[in-house]
Design a protein around this motif. Sequence first.
Motif, PDB file in Angstrom:
ATOM      1  N   ALA A 161       0.796  -1.305  -0.018  1.00  0.00           N
ATOM      2  CA  ALA A 161       0.007   0.054  -0.044  1.00  0.00           C
ATOM      3  C   ALA A 161       0.880   1.502   0.071  1.00  0.00           C
ATOM      4  O   ALA A 161       0.618   1.960  -0.774  1.00  0.00           O
ATOM      5  CB  ALA A 161      -1.047  -0.086   1.149  1.00  0.00           C
ATOM      6  N   SER A 162       1.718   1.467   0.817  1.00  0.00           N
ATOM      7  CA  SER A 162       2.726   2.770   0.948  1.00  0.00           C
ATOM      8  C   SER A 162       3.592   2.783  -0.157  1.00  0.00           C
ATOM      9  O   SER A 162       3.774   3.746  -0.859  1.00  0.00           O
ATOM     10  CB  SER A 162       3.416   2.414   2.400  1.00  0.00           C
ATOM     11  N   ARG A 163       4.165   1.729  -0.481  1.00  0.00           N
ATOM     12  CA  ARG A 163       4.780   1.611  -1.934  1.00  0.00           C
ATOM     13  C   ARG A 163       4.310   2.014  -2.813  1.00  0.00           C
ATOM     14  O   ARG A 163       4.820   2.965  -3.810  1.00  0.00           O
ATOM     15  CB  ARG A 163       5.567   0.574  -1.839  1.00  0.00           C
ATOM     16  N   PHE A 164       2.960   1.759  -3.176  1.00  0.00           N
ATOM     17  CA  PHE A 164       2.244   1.934  -4.403  1.00  0.00           C
ATOM     18  C   PHE A 164       1.866   3.395  -4.405  1.00  0.00           C
ATOM     19  O   PHE A 164       2.052   4.450  -5.185  1.00  0.00           O
ATOM     20  CB  PHE A 164       0.830   1.134  -4.455  1.00  0.00           C
ATOM     21  N   ASP A 165       1.332   4.061  -3.082  1.00  0.00           N
ATOM     22  CA  ASP A 165       1.128   5.482  -3.044  1.00  0.00           C
ATOM     23  C   ASP A 165       2.322   6.231  -3.315  1.00  0.00           C
ATOM     24  O   ASP A 165       2.223   7.316  -3.968  1.00  0.00           O
ATOM     25  CB  ASP A 165       0.463   5.857  -1.540  1.00  0.00           C
ATOM     26  N   ASP A 166       3.429   5.786  -2.771  1.00  0.00           N
ATOM     27  CA  ASP A 166       4.660   6.773  -2.846  1.00  0.00           C
ATOM     28  C   ASP A 166       5.221   6.484  -4.331  1.00  0.00           C
ATOM     29  O   ASP A 166       5.614   7.470  -5.023  1.00  0.00           O
ATOM     30  CB  ASP A 166       5.961   6.128  -2.193  1.00  0.00           C
ATOM     31  N   ALA A 167       4.950   5.506  -4.940  1.00  0.00           N
ATOM     32  CA  ALA A 167       5.244   5.513  -6.443  1.00  0.00           C
ATOM     33  C   ALA A 167       4.493   6.394  -7.356  1.00  0.00           C
ATOM     34  O   ALA A 167       4.765   7.302  -8.189  1.00  0.00           O
ATOM     35  CB  ALA A 167       5.197   3.874  -7.043  1.00  0.00           C
ATOM     36  N   ILE A 168       3.153   6.396  -7.112  1.00  0.00           N
ATOM     37  CA  ILE A 168       2.130   7.273  -7.816  1.00  0.00           C
ATOM     38  C   ILE A 168       2.522   8.593  -7.366  1.00  0.00           C
ATOM     39  O   ILE A 168       2.595   9.637  -8.255  1.00  0.00           O
ATOM     40  CB  ILE A 168       0.682   6.919  -7.144  1.00  0.00           C
TER      41      ILE A 168
END
Length: 168
Positions: free
Chosen positions: A60-67
């Motif tokens: 979750a956090s890695r996805f949001d950070d990538a976006i």
Amino acid sequence: SHPTRRYVQSGADMVNELLDLGSRIGEWAESQPERIAFVVSSDLAHTHLSNGPYGYSSSASRFDDAIGTWARDPLHNKDSLVQQAKELVKDALSCGYTGLVMLHGALYGSSNPNNDKDDIKKKIRSKVLANRNATYYGMMVAIFSPNHDSMHYNKDSEVEPVEVKIKL
């Protein structure tokens, strides 16, 4: 229109299809005499909390950070969207991913964004106003706007971040 299948349910890689659809929307918008707003739902990962409806995922956090990385400089950080976030979306459970990929296509076309085919597409300013998860899902608010003289865009203007408080 928007693809009729869900990104993670189909098992098919839809990135190229979404970039192409976005590119067609962008070409149409550029041909219009009016200013066009392209509004995208930016619900990000839905798996930030173990007691949320979709449970917890370390993606979750890695996805949001990538976006967020992509949104701060979409021209130079395309891989954050179409490679890093793509690898995480299945576990992050984001319903906004497909719209963001279409937005990238609308801004830069479906091919290599570094080509010289349409120089105006390189002149997009972006500003991330928020990239947070106040509950089980992440949300991003960002502005992408043309940076050219015909739009009378003040390149020195700053947009003040807006604080959003959610009572649970």
